[in-house]
Design a protein around this motif. Structure first.
Motif, PDB file in Angstrom:
ATOM      1  N   UNK A 187       0.844  -1.208   0.000  1.00  0.00           N
ATOM      2  CA  UNK A 187       0.000   0.000   0.000  1.00  0.00           C
ATOM      3  C   UNK A 187       0.873   1.250   0.000  1.00  0.00           C
ATOM      4  N   UNK A 188       1.899   1.234   0.844  1.00  0.00           N
ATOM      5  CA  UNK A 188       2.778   2.398   0.927  1.00  0.00           C
ATOM      6  C   UNK A 188       3.488   2.624  -0.416  1.00  0.00           C
ATOM      7  N   UNK A 189       3.993   1.559  -0.995  1.00  0.00           N
ATOM      8  CA  UNK A 189       4.725   1.692  -2.259  1.00  0.00           C
ATOM      9  C   UNK A 189       3.787   2.235  -3.348  1.00  0.00           C
ATOM     10  N   UNK A 190       2.583   1.705  -3.399  1.00  0.00           N
ATOM     11  CA  UNK A 190       1.605   2.171  -4.385  1.00  0.00           C
ATOM     12  C   UNK A 190       1.306   3.661  -4.188  1.00  0.00           C
ATOM     13  N   UNK A 191       1.113   4.023  -2.926  1.00  0.00           N
ATOM     14  CA  UNK A 191       0.815   5.431  -2.580  1.00  0.00           C
ATOM     15  C   UNK A 191       1.953   6.348  -3.040  1.00  0.00           C
ATOM     16  N   UNK A 228       4.030  10.767  -5.958  1.00  0.00           N
ATOM     17  CA  UNK A 228       5.213  11.449  -6.508  1.00  0.00           C
ATOM     18  C   UNK A 228       5.385  11.203  -8.017  1.00  0.00           C
ATOM     19  N   UNK A 229       4.372  10.616  -8.668  1.00  0.00           N
ATOM     20  CA  UNK A 229       4.459  10.326 -10.121  1.00  0.00           C
ATOM     21  C   UNK A 229       5.807   9.675 -10.460  1.00  0.00           C
ATOM     22  N   UNK A 230       6.095   8.591  -9.752  1.00  0.00           N
ATOM     23  CA  UNK A 230       7.399   7.927  -9.930  1.00  0.00           C
ATOM     24  C   UNK A 230       7.499   7.301 -11.323  1.00  0.00           C
ATOM     25  N   UNK A 231       8.590   7.619 -12.017  1.00  0.00           N
ATOM     26  CA  UNK A 231       8.822   7.034 -13.340  1.00  0.00           C
ATOM     27  C   UNK A 231      10.124   6.231 -13.388  1.00  0.00           C
ATOM     28  N   UNK A 232      10.913   6.335 -12.336  1.00  0.00           N
ATOM     29  CA  UNK A 232      12.210   5.633 -12.287  1.00  0.00           C
ATOM     30  C   UNK A 232      12.401   5.038 -10.895  1.00  0.00           C
ATOM     31  N   UNK A 272       5.922  -0.927 -10.346  1.00  0.00           N
ATOM     32  CA  UNK A 272       6.553  -0.360 -11.548  1.00  0.00           C
ATOM     33  C   UNK A 272       5.749  -0.705 -12.796  1.00  0.00           C
ATOM     34  N   UNK A 273       5.209  -1.907 -12.775  1.00  0.00           N
ATOM     35  CA  UNK A 273       4.382  -2.375 -13.889  1.00  0.00           C
ATOM     36  C   UNK A 273       3.059  -1.610 -13.926  1.00  0.00           C
ATOM     37  N   UNK A 274       2.449  -1.468 -12.777  1.00  0.00           N
ATOM     38  CA  UNK A 274       1.151  -0.758 -12.717  1.00  0.00           C
ATOM     39  C   UNK A 274       1.287   0.683 -13.192  1.00  0.00           C
ATOM     40  N   UNK A 275       2.417   1.312 -12.864  1.00  0.00           N
ATOM     41  CA  UNK A 275       2.577   2.741 -13.158  1.00  0.00           C
ATOM     42  C   UNK A 275       3.425   3.003 -14.400  1.00  0.00           C
ATOM     43  N   UNK A 276       3.664   1.940 -15.188  1.00  0.00           N
ATOM     44  CA  UNK A 276       4.379   2.098 -16.477  1.00  0.00           C
ATOM     45  C   UNK A 276       5.658   2.923 -16.364  1.00  0.00           C
ATOM     46  N   UNK A 277       6.535   2.491 -15.513  1.00  0.00           N
ATOM     47  CA  UNK A 277       7.738   3.299 -15.308  1.00  0.00           C
ATOM     48  C   UNK A 277       8.680   3.225 -16.513  1.00  0.00           C
ATOM     49  N   UNK A 278       9.616   4.151 -16.546  1.00  0.00           N
ATOM     50  CA  UNK A 278      10.547   4.261 -17.683  1.00  0.00           C
ATOM     51  C   UNK A 278      11.786   3.385 -17.487  1.00  0.00           C
ATOM     52  N   UNK A 279      12.209   3.223 -16.218  1.00  0.00           N
ATOM     53  CA  UNK A 279      13.385   2.384 -15.982  1.00  0.00           C
ATOM     54  C   UNK A 279      13.434   1.899 -14.543  1.00  0.00           C
ATOM     55  N   UNK A 280      13.793   0.633 -14.389  1.00  0.00           N
ATOM     56  CA  UNK A 280      13.969   0.026 -13.060  1.00  0.00           C
ATOM     57  C   UNK A 280      15.395  -0.487 -12.972  1.00  0.00           C
ATOM     58  N   UNK A 281      16.173   0.084 -12.074  1.00  0.00           N
ATOM     59  CA  UNK A 281      17.557  -0.390 -11.928  1.00  0.00           C
ATOM     60  C   UNK A 281      17.676  -1.207 -10.646  1.00  0.00           C
TER      61      UNK A 281
END
Ligand code: NAD
Ligand code: TDX
Length: 336
Positions: free
Chosen positions: A64-68, A73-77, A112-121
């Motif tokens: 829940x926290x991670x999703x929030x 913060x509109x996380x993309x990376x 990351x999948x749910x929010x279609x991020x640009x890069x996961x390192x």
């Protein structure tokens, strides 16, 4: 560019955040860290108060926290440093290693999948390649072979990260680095443990015959490589990171003794670590030729700087070695 950095209050993560925020102001970093025994907000003093930096205390296994946080913060990376990182602790008790390193990574990947991020390192380690004999180097093609609960949990995470790329097309990259040293390293690890014991005239517990070999890299060189892979690394790829500085443990211990003007009488050979990997050595040709990285710190100088840093930052480590760490030290070294 909004980046979720996890584990940013630990040794490498805090050095990373302080370094990146001193170099660039076009990034916004959310640092998610549980503040386990290894996490310390004091490490982040240079970044505190910057308008492009936000600390959040929390667990990467908390869905829940991670999703929030992704939403807020509109996380993309994502750069995932968070982990239980100490091999000896994983031998004393493995459960938290699989919980944080495997389940935690899964929670981050799903978000990351749910929010279609640009890069996961994914910040991984050379320990996923197992142990070398007297010759040879780990390349990105070396088969995964793990010998400790810690390394198996990191390897499980790596395989999961790759599976999310193959199955869902998640844009991932993985870095696998060798042993780091430098300021802010928790004193359970070889180099700071030996420095602090020397300063207190305590015995220096060398496992086995002291001839196990590790390939050492200064933490800033590691972080510059992570940053480069983050910016330019090809999606789906693994990049090894290492500075080609192999040292037997006993050489490291003697170097520290020498620098601190202590005698070798402090050395105590103790019972070996179970399943102790004999030798690690990294071939970093790929990141060097493809991305133009090379280590910039010279080992002797950076070690000297590191030792001086511990000498100058007594209050930092005195606070750390009181409390929980004393209990761990007793369990780990009491009966050896
Ligand atoms: P560290 O133990 O110093 O720091 C780990 C950080 O992660 C701490 O701040 C801790 O509070 C945080 N953390 C732990 N569990 C968490 C959770 N469930 N949720 C959120 N935060 C959590 O470790 P380090 O040496 O800085 O290593 C960082 C990363 O680099 C790890 O992934 C490690 O596997 C990898 N790595 C380390 C080395 C090395 O030599 N130290 C080498 C190669 C790779
Ligand atoms: O008291 C000690 N005596 C000793 O002989 C300690 C703490 C270590 N050692 C030996 C074991 C290893 O051969 O020194 C070597 C280095 O030990 P650690 O500092 O515990 O590192 P290592 O086990 O090599 O793992 C490290 O490098 C890879 C990090 O802790 C991992 O997070 C990283 O992935």
């Amino acid at each position: 560019m909004n980046i979720l950095v996890t584990g940013g209050a630990g040794f490498i993560g805090s050095n990373f955040i302080n370094y990146i925020l001193s170099e660039r102001d076009d990034v916004f970093i959310v640092n998610l860290d549980k503040l386990t025994y290894a996490g310390n907000l004091e490490n982040l003093k240079p970044s505190e108060g910057k308008k492009n930096y936000q600390f959040v205390r929390g667990d990467i296994t908390n869905n829940e926290l991670v999703d929030y946080l992704f939403k807020k913060y509109s996380i993309k990376y994502v750069i995932n440093f968070a982990a239980e990182s100490h091999v000896d602790r994983s031998i004393l008790g493995s459960e938290i290693f699989y919980r944080t390193n495997v389940i935690g990574t899964n929670v981050l990947l799903e978000a990351s999948r749910r929010y279609n991020i640009e890069k996961f390192l994914q910040v991984s380690t050379d320990e996923v390649y197992g142990s070398l004999g007297a010759t040879g180097l780990f390349t990105e093609q070396t088969p995964i072979t793990t010998n400790s609960p810690y390394s198996s949990s990191k390897a499980a995470a790596d395989l999961m990260v790759q599976a999310f790329h193959h199955t869902y097309g998640l844009p991932v990259v993985i870095t696998r680095c060798s042993n780091n040293y430098g300021p802010l390293q928790f004193p359970e690890k070889l180099i700071p443990l030996m420095i602090l014991n020397c300063l207190k005239d305590k015995k220096l517990p060398v496992y086995g015959d002291g001839m196990n070999v590790r390939d050492w890299i200064y933490v800033i060189d590691h972080n510059k490589a992570v940053n480069l892979v983050f910016e330019k690394g090809r999606i789906g790829e693994v990049y090894n990171i290492g500075a080609s500085r192999e040292m037997a443990n006993i050489q490291i211990v003697k170097l520290i003794l020498n620098k601190l003007g202590k005698t070798e009488e402090l050395i105590e050979y103790v019972k070996d670590r179970p399943g102790h990997d004999r030798r690690y050595a990294i071939d970093s040709t790929k990141i060097q030729t493809e991305l133009g990285w090379k280590p910039s710190f010279e080992f002797e100088q950076a070690m000297e700087y590191t030792i001086d840093w511990y000498l100058a930052n007594k209050t930092w480590w005195e606070r750390i070695i009181s409390g929980e760490y004393q209990k761990y030290y007793e369990v780990q070294y009491g009966n050896r």
